[in-house]
Each structure stands twice: as C-alpha cells, then as structure tokens.
Design an enzyme around this catalytic site. Sequence first.
Site, short mmCIF file in Angstrom:
data_model
loop_
_atom_site.label_atom_id
_atom_site.label_comp_id
_atom_site.label_asym_id
_atom_site.label_seq_id
_atom_site.Cartn_x
_atom_site.Cartn_y
_atom_site.Cartn_z
N LEU A 119 -6.11 -1.86 -1.16
CA LEU A 119 -5.95 -1.85 0.29
C LEU A 119 -6.46 -3.17 0.89
CD1 LEU A 119 -7.09 1.13 2.56
CD2 LEU A 119 -6.32 -1.11 3.32
N HIS A 139 -0.48 1.11 15.61
CA HIS A 139 0.72 1.45 14.85
C HIS A 139 1.99 1.12 15.63
CE1 HIS A 139 -2.37 3.57 12.60
NE2 HIS A 139 -1.53 3.79 11.63
N GLN A 196 2.02 -1.98 5.85
CA GLN A 196 2.30 -0.59 6.23
C GLN A 196 2.74 -0.44 7.69
OE1 GLN A 196 -0.78 2.63 5.44
NE2 GLN A 196 0.53 2.66 3.63
N PHE A 197 2.10 -1.19 8.56
CA PHE A 197 2.48 -1.25 9.98
C PHE A 197 2.24 -2.68 10.45
CE2 PHE A 197 1.52 3.21 9.42
CZ PHE A 197 2.45 3.87 10.21
N GLU A 229 -4.61 -6.49 3.02
CA GLU A 229 -3.40 -7.20 3.46
C GLU A 229 -3.45 -8.68 3.14
OE1 GLU A 229 -4.91 -4.85 5.15
OE2 GLU A 229 -3.35 -3.34 5.35
N ILE A 267 -0.75 -6.62 10.19
CA ILE A 267 -0.16 -7.84 9.61
C ILE A 267 -1.04 -9.06 9.85
CG2 ILE A 267 1.22 -8.87 11.47
CD1 ILE A 267 3.65 -8.66 9.50
N PHE A 268 -2.00 -8.95 10.77
CA PHE A 268 -2.74 -10.15 11.17
C PHE A 268 -3.54 -10.75 10.02
CE2 PHE A 268 -2.15 -7.52 14.99
CZ PHE A 268 -1.21 -8.33 15.60
N GLU A 277 0.85 -1.20 0.00
CA GLU A 277 0.00 0.00 0.00
C GLU A 277 0.88 1.24 0.00
OE1 GLU A 277 -2.23 -0.76 3.54
OE2 GLU A 277 -3.18 -2.53 2.68
C1 LIG Z 1 -5.91 -2.94 7.90
C2 LIG Z 1 -5.26 -1.63 7.69
N1 LIG Z 1 -4.33 -1.51 6.72
C3 LIG Z 1 -3.70 -0.34 6.52
C4 LIG Z 1 -3.98 0.74 7.28
C5 LIG Z 1 -3.22 2.05 7.06
N2 LIG Z 1 -4.12 3.03 6.48
C6 LIG Z 1 -4.75 3.94 7.24
S1 LIG Z 1 -5.81 4.85 6.36
C7 LIG Z 1 -5.44 4.07 4.93
C8 LIG Z 1 -6.13 4.46 3.66
C9 LIG Z 1 -7.61 4.36 3.79
O1 LIG Z 1 -8.25 4.86 2.66
P1 LIG Z 1 -9.81 4.93 2.54
O2 LIG Z 1 -10.40 3.62 2.92
O3 LIG Z 1 -10.14 5.44 1.20
O4 LIG Z 1 -10.26 5.95 3.67
P2 LIG Z 1 -9.88 7.48 3.81
O5 LIG Z 1 -8.74 7.53 4.77
O6 LIG Z 1 -9.53 7.99 2.45
O7 LIG Z 1 -11.09 8.15 4.35
C10 LIG Z 1 -4.47 3.11 5.14
C11 LIG Z 1 -3.88 2.26 4.09
C12 LIG Z 1 -4.96 0.58 8.28
N3 LIG Z 1 -5.32 1.58 9.09
N4 LIG Z 1 -5.57 -0.60 8.45
#
Ligand SMILES: Cc1ncc(C[n+]2csc(CCOP(=O)(O)OP(=O)(O)O)c2C)c(N)n1
Lengths: 353, 353, 366, 366
Positions: free
Chosen positions: B85, B156, B109-110, B87, B114-115, B56
């Site tokens: 998006l 995180h 990403q963090f 995992e 990872i789960f 991501e």
């Molecule tokens: C399972 C998971 N993977 C990765 C992340 C890291 N992360 C936080 S926000 C984000 C993007 C989310 O995009 P979207 O669903 O479009 O929501 P927005 O933030 O644009 O409102 C990511 C990859 C996370 N929080 N949870």
Amino acid sequence: MNHAANTETVNATENSFESAKDPVKESSQEITMVEAVNLAMAYEMRMDENVVILGEDVGTNGGVFRATDGLKAEFGLRRVMDTPLAETLIAGITVGMASQGLRPIAEIQFMGFIFATMEHIICHAARLRNRTRGRLSCPMVLRAPFGGGIHAPEHHSESTEAIFAHTAGLRVVVPSSPVRAYGLLLAAIRDPDPVIFLEPKRIYRISKQTIEDNGEALPLDVCFTLREGQDITLISWGAMILETLQAANQLTESGHSVEVIDVATISPLDIDTILSSVKKTGRCVIIHEAAKNCGVGAEISAQISERALLSLQAPIKRVTGYDTIMPYFRNEKYYMPSTKDIVKAAMETLHYE
Amino acid sequence: MNHAANTETVNATENSFESAKDPVKESSQEITMVEAVNLAMAYEMRMDENVVILGEDVGTNGGVFRATDGLKAEFGLRRVMDTPLAETLIAGITVGMASQGLRPIAEIQFMGFIFATMEHIICHAARLRNRTRGRLSCPMVLRAPFGGGIHAPEHHSESTEAIFAHTAGLRVVVPSSPVRAYGLLLAAIRDPDPVIFLEPKRIYRISKQTIEDNGEALPLDVCFTLREGQDITLISWGAMILETLQAANQLTESGHSVEVIDVATISPLDIDTILSSVKKTGRCVIIHEAAKNCGVGAEISAQISERALLSLQAPIKRVTGYDTIMPYFRNEKYYMPSTKDIVKAAMETLHYE
Amino acid sequence: MSNEGRNPELRAQFDINYYQFLDNQGTLKNSLPTYLEDDKLQVALYRQMVLTRLLDAKCIALQRTGKMGTYPSTLGQEAVGVGIGYAMTKQDVFAPYYRDMATQLIRGVKIKDILLCWGGDERGNQSEQTPFDLPCCVPIATQVTHAAGIASAIKIRHEKHAVVSTLGDGATSRGDFAESINLAGAWQLPLVVVINNNQWAISVPREVQTAAQTLAQKGIAGEVRCEQVDGCDVLAVYDAVKRALAHAYEGKGPTLIEAITYRLCDHTTADDATRYSPSDGLKKGWEKEPIKRYRSFLHSKKLWDEHKETALFEQCEQQINTAVQEYLDTEPQPPEAMFDYLYEELPRSLKEQRQQLIDKTREAQP
Amino acid sequence: MSNEGRNPELRAQFDINYYQFLDNQGTLKNSLPTYLEDDKLQVALYRQMVLTRLLDAKCIALQRTGKMGTYPSTLGQEAVGVGIGYAMTKQDVFAPYYRDMATQLIRGVKIKDILLCWGGDERGNQSEQTPFDLPCCVPIATQVTHAAGIASAIKIRHEKHAVVSTLGDGATSRGDFAESINLAGAWQLPLVVVINNNQWAISVPREVQTAAQTLAQKGIAGEVRCEQVDGCDVLAVYDAVKRALAHAYEGKGPTLIEAITYRLCDHTTADDATRYSPSDGLKKGWEKEPIKRYRSFLHSKKLWDEHKETALFEQCEQQINTAVQEYLDTEPQPPEAMFDYLYEELPRSLKEQRQQLIDKTREAQP
Ligand SMILES: Cc1ncc(C[n+]2csc(CCOP(=O)(O)OP(=O)(O)O)c2C)c(N)n1
Ligand SMILES: Cc1ncc(C[n+]2csc(CCOP(=O)(O)OP(=O)(O)O)c2C)c(N)n1
Ligand SMILES: [Mg+2]
Ligand SMILES: [Mg+2]
C-alpha cells in the site's frame, strides 16, 4: 537499543522557546530580496513565539540560499529545526504543528522537490479548516525558491505555481522585490490559512531596496500596480517582473503608455484590479516563466475574456515558458521568456486592429 | 532473519509470463465502461507480454471497481501484481519497469490518492525520454478512477486533471463512454510515452455499449465531435459529457443547433478541432467538474480567445465545479455542475448580443 | 512504569554485522577470500580509484573556472563507487544517484559524457555503452524505487541478473527508500542497495538525520538482508556487493549495504562546508581515506611502486585532458532540441511552439 | 558465495517482544501488574467494547438501509481502540485513522458526530469535546506524520503530554509512516504509534504487504522502542499504551506498538471479503476475538454476569438509538456551507461564486 539517540535538534534549552529576545529595532537598510525574507522571519519570530522554522539545512547552514542565516543562532534549536531529508515529512509535520496553533514556516529547498509535499498540502493543509468546520486550522507557510535562469542542475528550476493555484483552501504568493518579499512574507506568516510562498531565486540578489524593518505587512489577495498607463496592460509576477518592467521601459521609450501589474497573490486572484486595468487599456499581455499549457496565465486570460470581452481591442497574448521540460542549463536561456519576447508581443498587441 | 519471506506475489510460475494464452476471439458484446477498461487490458495483455498490471487490490480482488477482474486468474501473479500500500512506490516502480521496456499499467485506487505519485510522474515519467535524449523511455499508463457524484467518502471524488495537464511530457486522457474507454485505453497502453488515464467512475456502469473486442485503438491527441451543430459549441470530457449531451438535447428541443466536443485527450490539446468548431458557431461553453481556477477550461478558453477572438459572438462561459473543496457527500450534489447549469449558460451565451 | 514483570515472549531477533579487510593503515585485519587474491583485480581497483580522484579534481577545477556547472565531488568515497562498479556484470543494471561518477565510468560512461552532464547538456545521459542503466538521479532516493521496478521487471521476465542502486545517508530518511526496501523484501527482488554513508547530507550530520545506530538496520523494516561495510576499504565493498549480487542471482532476494565513508569535500561546488562542519571531522576522515591505505596494501604486496604511480598519474591526466577537450569542443544542442525528446513523436499542438522557437533564434542571428 | 570466513564485527542487536495477559479463552497467562487490578477499570473496558460493537452493528445497518455512507467496521478490533482510549489522558492528543471510532467515543466524540461523519457531513468532525484531536483521516498513514508534527509542537512548547496515532497493517508500507518513525526517533518525540494489524489491507493479506516477520520491527529503522501486543487482549493493549505514554511523558521518546487483531468484517460496507478471504481465516479470527474472552475473564472474577449483560445491552441500545435519531433529525448544511470554512475569511474572488450558488439553489426552490 539506544534510546538516548540524537537529541540535538529539539532538545537543547539554550536559546529556547521561552527566551525569545525582544524585538531589535533596526532602522531602514538596503537589502536584497533574500535578506528581506530573512528579516521578515526574524521579525515575526521575535514578535510571536509560535513562529518556528523547519526544513533541510535551515539550521547551522542557514539554508542553501541563506534565507534562514543567523536564525538558529538567535532563536535556538527548538525554533529553527533541521529536519531529516524528507519533503513529505516536512509538509506533514508542518500541518501537524499548525493544527496545534504553532505558525510553522517550512522551507522546501527547491520547488523541484515540492512534489512530495503535495498530498499533505492538497489533502490536509488546504482542508483542515473546512474538514473540521473551523475547529482546527492550518496557519502555515511553505516557502520554496523557484524558477530558472541561475544555471542550476536539473530539478532546480521549476515553476509550478499553477498546480497549487488550482487547489482551493490555499494561498499562493510570489514576491517580486525586496520590499514585497518583506511585506508579503510577514502577511503570509500572520495569515490564519496555509500559504505557499514562492521566492523567485533568480532575483534573490539582483538588486537592493531600502526596507524599514517595522513589521508592516503588505496585503495578500491583491495585485500591485507597479506602473500606470493607458495603452496596454502587462501582467506578470515573480522574477519575470524584471523583464516585464524592462519591456515597459522600452515600450514607453517608443511612445506607449504601459500599465504593469504584479499579480503577487496568484491565488485567490485579485481579478478586479486586472479587469479595471484591461478595461482601461483594452490590450493585455500576460507574462510568466512556467509552461503555458494550463498555467496561471490561462486563468487570467480566461477571466478577462469572460468578463471584459467587449473591452478587448486585441486578443490577449501570453508570453510564457514553452510546454517543454526546462532544458539543462546550457540551453536554459532559450526556455526563459525574454524582454524582447515581451516587447514583441506587446507591439503586436498594440498594433492589432 | 527470515529471507524466505512472502514470495506469493511474483514468484509463482503457474500462469506465468510465458504462458500467455492465445487471444480469445470474442465477438461484439454490450458492456459498461468499467468492463470496457477490463476488456482493453485483457486484449493487450494477450497480445503483448510486456503489458503488466500493478496496484492495490488489483489481483484476487480484481480492483475495488473490478476493472482488473479476472486478469490475475488469466495472466498470473507475475503479470497482475498486488503491490504494498504505497502510491509513491507504485508510481516509482512503474517508471522503473517502463524504463526497461515493459508496458506497465498501474492503478491508483482513487484519484484522491494520486498526489503521492506526483514526484515520480512529474520528475521522472514525464522526463525520462528527454533526460536521456531518447535512450530510455517510459511507456506506462497510470489509471485512476476520478470524479464525484457517487456518494463516496472524503478524498474519493477528486478531479485534478489540470495538474497533470500542466506537465510537459505526459498525456492526459479521459474516456466518456465504453467505446472510447476501450479504444483510448488500448491506445494509451500502446503509446510509447506515459499516459495518465483518468476514468470517470460516476459513469463506470451508467450505460452499456456494443463493443467489438478487436483490439482497435482510437486515436490519442484528438477531440471527438459527438454531435454537430451550428449555433453553439459545448466542450467537455469525462462524466460531464453525460450532462452536456442532456443539455444539448434540451437545447435542440428549444430549436438550437448544438455541437458537442469530447476533448478526450486533455493534454496535449487538440485545439484545431475546437477552434474550427468555435469559428463556425461563434459561441461556446466549456464544462468540467474540476474546480474552475486554473482548471483545464481556462486553457481552452484562453486559446480560443487568443486564436479566434474575432469569431466570438459571445464571451466564453465555463460551467465548472466551484473553487471549494468537494463537500462530503450529503452536499456533493451542490458542487457538481448540472444539466440545468449547462443549459442556462448555453442560453445566456446564445442570447448574448 | 516499565515492562517489569510482564514476561514477554521473544518474537524476533536481528543482528547487524560490520565487514572490513583493510584497516586505516592498509593492514589486512581479516584474511581475504581466495577469489580476492587476484593481483590483476587488486591493481585494477587501485587504478580506477586514482582515475576517479583525478577526474574529480578536474571537475572541480572546471567548475571553478566557469567551464562547468555545480558538481558533487566524490572525494573520499572512491572505494564505494569503484567496488560497486567492479562487482557488477555488464548485464546487471545500475541506478545511481548524483555522486556516482566512479561507478558510471566503470559501467562504460565516457568521461566526456559525465562532463556534459554536469556541464548542463542532456546528451551526457545518452551513453550507448550503458543501454539499460539509469542516468544520474537528482531527486533524492527516487532512483531506489526505480531500481526496485527494474528488479521487478527482471523477475517478471525470469532473467537472472540484478540491479544495484545507491543513495546517500540523508536519502535513507525519504519514504521512497523505505517503501522500496519493503517491496524488495516482499517480492524478494534481485536488488542490491548501497548507502554511501558519508556522514553528511549537505550540512546535516548523520546523527541528526536519524537515531538509528546503523543505517544498515533500516533493512530490518522490510526483512531485507543487511550489513555494514567499511566504505573506505575497496576490497570490503567489492566483496560485499559481490556476495549480495550472488545472493540475488540465486533468487534469494535483496541486500542493503551501508558503506561507511567520509565526505572529504564540500557537498557540491555550490556549498561551503566550513560553515557547518568542524574541521576535526575532516581530519579524522582523511585518516580513513581509501586510496592511501590501499596503496600501502599494494606496496606491501609488491604490486605497486612509485614508478607505477607516476606512470598512472600521467596516463590518467592524459585521458582526462583529452576528454575535457572533447567536452569543451562539443557544440551546444540547437535550441529546439528541448522539443525533440519530449515524446516519441511531437504532438501537433507543440509543433507551433517549436517553430516559434526556431524562428525566434534565427531572427536573433543576423 | 556466502559471508563464510569473513569474521564480521557485531555492531547492533535487536529484539522484538510480544505481550499478552489473557489468552483466547480469557485465562490469565501472565499475572497483571497491580495497577491493572482495578475492578472499576476492568468493567469499564468491557462496557466500552460492547458499546463499540453494538454501535458498529448499527452503523452497518444504517448503511445497508441507505441512511449512511460507506462505513469501515471495527468488528474484532474493539480492544485496540478501547485500550488506547482508556490509556490516554484528556491532555494527550489523538491522531486517528478511519477505523478508530472506538477511541474517538472515549475521547468524547458524540455518537451523533460519528454518524454525521460517515453520513457525509463535515460537522461530524467539529466535536468541541476534543479540541486538539485530529478528525479521522482517510489518506493512508498521513495522520502519523501529522502526529509527529503535533508531538514536535508539544516538545517545542515544553509541554508534558503525548500524542497517540493509529494506522493499519497496510499503512506501514507507506513512506509517511517510515519517515515519521525516523523523525520520532531522531527528535525523541512524545509519540505513541499503534498499528492495528488486522491482517488485511482491503484484499491484500499481511504477508503480501511485507516480508517483515513482525510489523513492530519497523521501529528499528528509526531506533524507536517497539513491541508486539495481543490486540484482542484489551488489558495488554491498555498496558502497552500506558507504558508507552509513561515513557513519552518522561521525555524518553517514542514507541511503536503492533497490536495483532483480525478483521472480522468486510473492509468497509463497500467491500465483499468473500471474494478474496478464505473462510478459515475468519474462523480462527473469531476464536481470538476480544469481547468473548474478556467476558469470560470478568465472569471468572465475578465482575460480570448475565444480568449485567442484559442491562448493558439495553442501555447501549438506548444510547445508540437516541443518537441515531439525533443524527437522522439533523438538517443538512446549507449548500453555501462549502464556502464557509475554506478560509478564515472568504476571499473577495470567491464571494461571487458563493452568491451564485445561493441564487441557484434559491431559484430551484419554488
Ligand atoms: C493513500 C491512500 N491510498 C489508498 C487508499 C484506499 N484504501 C483505503 S483503506 C485501504 C487499506 C488499508 O489497510 P490497512 O492499513 O491495513 O488498514 P485497515 O483498513 O485494514 O484497518 C486502502 C488501500 C487510501 N485511503 N489512501
Ligand atoms: C527530493 C530532494 N530533496 C532535496 C534535494 C536537495 N539536496 C541535494 S543533495 C542533498 C543532501 C543529500 O545527502 P545524502 O543523501 O547524504 O547524499 P550525499 O550528497 O551526502 O552523498 C539535498 C538535501 C534533492 N536533490 N532532492
Ligand atoms: Mg551523505
Ligand atoms: Mg489492515
């Protein structure tokens, strides 16, 4: 679009939530462990209308091991729910249900399919109370048959209790007999926090015990001392209790006094019971089926040597599965710790000077 | 239906697979750990066209920590892929790619996210070679920044290396300096088996080291002895090496001779290096940020006391995170083991009689 | 409260189509495209379905007599596996689930290996004949994600072949499937996903699994070309997969095919379908089954007769019996084999465990 | 090779519709249903959007000055949160993601609690005002599955309210979302899922995330009623959620709503969108933003004027500043608080660790 859709699963009103029957007073019966699991769930469903069951094939089929046999017939579609085939979903909706005060019991068909639940279990079930400073909680049970030795296909023999034990906010509970299955499962259902309840399927039907279906729970967070002795402590849980007791018998025959501890609640660990035993015997063997590396045996061993080093008259031994992948069933017997392995380790420990 | 769809991600041919540039010979440079991670990937992508990156935000954005900064520009869309998006998907397609001889490096990403990868990692990545008796293999790297202490939001700050360490068929590798990040990541990419490569993000930019970008890998499966000493062994990995070395300094100042071991490959464990150190010093403290219960420290402790009980002049101590959930950042400092905690544990160990 | 009077704009529209050539009686409902008017192919498809069914029966017998482990029968679903197997080229890659013995045989996996696999021996997955195919996959739907990864690898390398992956109706509920379909659309992957909709996921009927009218429509979520096909019509399956592969080879992206079948057997030998499955479903299932109707079709085309049938059965029996004997004669792997493919090279720390196992088993043998 | 001449049967057909009342200029494109012709409601929606935007700006300022942690702005997306918040009843349950401060405020969460939450203090999630709502959820899309579980609980208990859950466009790629949509359809759950399609998932644009023409069509996979709505039109969002909730209350099942917005800000304060986002997207985004057009609409209806605007701003500033002060005055929890909500009762084995922590921090304080 067709919005009528399938409504079989939770729409029916016959046998519905409100119509829970009065507890049937059954007297004592000789039953297997899997029957004890069934009995405990049935008991608590009669007593508490918040208890519901969900999972794959738990409804009409009664679960692939029959742990939920008859429950859909008694409690209806709204309380015994066949879910779509999706473990992440099962775990996630169980968390959602529990957050609203239901007491869901989810079945994962085999522990080898539990990994998809881990995000919901680790990030949510274990944290909901903490995250909301007690406003919400997660009184759920995740049941899964686990362990090898039944000649099953790949992925049907996993023992990864250590993964859950490493996670704060969870309880990990493993019964080793029909009586403890009944009592511990009742306790798990009533527990206000999430419990991973792992059922050693190799001993699901291996023997019967007399059980009084009186709803009496056994305590969580404590070890059970199955046999008292002076010379050595054998520590195990789940199906390996079988071989551990056999080994204890053989050792007793050769003149040793053996204490046997069934850990039962793998996490949080009742280290006090273990310590007082090892302080008494000075010698100890830990037995589990899971891989050795970073298994629960390591934690027990580490705590004993941290807290009772001077009492140890011999190094602690671990008799465990190898750090390999459980072989396909033709060779699985080579993976499983045997009574002989335990006896051998115990003898070495006993004769260590 | 619109089947033209988005083809941005892997369709472009500019900077494509074939047009990999010749290795740029860069001489030594002073860089941070996250830059070293970047450098190692860039080096190996130039050398081996089978190396690809996915995850991501790894493309144009260069990763949220900039670990993949510039790589899409250099190697193109086909080799540096922003995934949807998901995992589970990332892990699963990485396994698929690796099964065909690519050497994919996936970024989670963090580690807190990872789960969802665990089913693919545990059931497939770790087993593909074994399952096919060597016909297929899974030469992949799963990278994830891990650990707390950076004032990040919930999820995180996880350190759950123990979960992967318990899984046979994987390697779990953690660098603790720019030099080791560069050398170990190169080794991980070249390794024919799956490697979970956990990057302690708290020290991503904390200091710089001179690195010769010469493609020289460091060995996997061995511990690094960072400092030799006679009185006590401090064993740690990742970001806690920082505090461990600080503690070692303080202890040295107060006249103790301290050996410091960076475990580096958490699994499979190089117990030999650890044992010979502890046999020499007779005293040992294990330090990690992850929760104590069933953490990797337990395994190290268990193995030491199993194999070197008589050399131990004091019980092994573990200085670890608590068995709680990492608090939201306002209180996270109370969770993290400190230099002071290590010094205190070491002093107690040193003075134990 | 409805959306009455809101005057919305139509933004997108989707159709799901169903394909069939042969009806339940084996009568051609739609004329065959010329490339399917190939006697040799038509007969080959039949022979393969019969071989599959006979081997399937043998597997069940072996299991019942304690000579094999739990086995998932393909009874009633032979047309799906055979159609896929014949539609694929050698270069294509196959990512099966566990009910795919039919296709695996065509790919080149030996009968002995299939038996070994269900007999609890990893060497069943070693098949040199299929160097890149995945072995049969037990964790539901995960193979589809691997298939998407393989299709990505093909695309990354500018290769021209494609990947076929299969799954059951129940498996379409898993996130892995949805995530992979989404990726396949987003990256326009050379991927063909075939759902064997046999109406059951162990005891859970198709209607309880999802409210979707068709499983094919799950492709819409990722803008993936999708269609339904009669999974008991081997020609329709073959044609659907061929069309999908051609689409993929041309770089036009993925296809999701829902093949409608009926599981004419227990879920596996460990299951007892009478606990949950009303027998009229089974009766209707038998009316649609693929082999009988296809034999009628071949008879009507004068491509088949009783004589050929007897000869084929004998030939299959012989082939199967030889393989069964090979299987039964295969010595188990040595115990320490569990260490030998964990890593390319066994890490030092595991050598001790391996040796312990060897010593222990040697001790046990006097 | 195409499907030419195959003569397929049409098995299913699906439409995706788009709803909007106000265009970018705030002109009514479609007449409002009577129930929306409510001056008080119309003004309230505006006031709430303004409060949201001002609080959002304050949060960013607090972060920039080191007084708060990483914060995800809602700039440009206020209409989604406010529309949802006003459409829900107190009895309904909300399962938010992390960009849902707008709705949480309407649900009753105090500004101070929102600040505490992003200020790294769990007590921000303790809000008594929302006894059943979930706290904001960081692991993407998992909240939708919890929402499906809550909706199941409502159905199991024969209750009549519903659940609303939100997620981003990127989140629709996760299996959790697809699995939950499928369940919602299969069990006909009282669940409304709203996608805030702000065109970005951190740096990944909507078109790279999926090939689907609309995100709404992902509902088709589970036979879930689905539609698109202009997410910068607060009336359209409010109406879509109201209609969906009415549908749910009547036992007719779930709805998936795709609300189309544009993220007018960095992903979070830890992000720098200029690295990946071309500025013309931002420019177009500003043309659609919800507050300006809605103010025009209110002006045209004589419901709003400069005077009211100034008063509102002052009032909001004051409300916010008071809350900020409360937040800044909040003492941190004692260190041992990390043990105090792990379990209902702390297990014996953890008491020692808790005491160690207390002793250690006491030692540290002279
Ligand atoms: C399972 C998971 N993977 C990765 C992340 C890291 N992360 C936080 S926000 C984000 C993007 C989310 O995009 P979207 O669903 O479009 O929501 P927005 O933030 O644009 O409102 C990511 C990859 C996370 N929080 N949870
Ligand atoms: C992840 C996972 N969960 C559960 C199982 C147990 N299981 C094996 S087959 C099966 C049903 C599969 O049904 P379907 O996808 O329709 O395929 P079929 O067997 O009918 O061909 C289940 C639940 C599994 N193998 N993997
Ligand atoms: Mg099926
Ligand atoms: Mg977004």
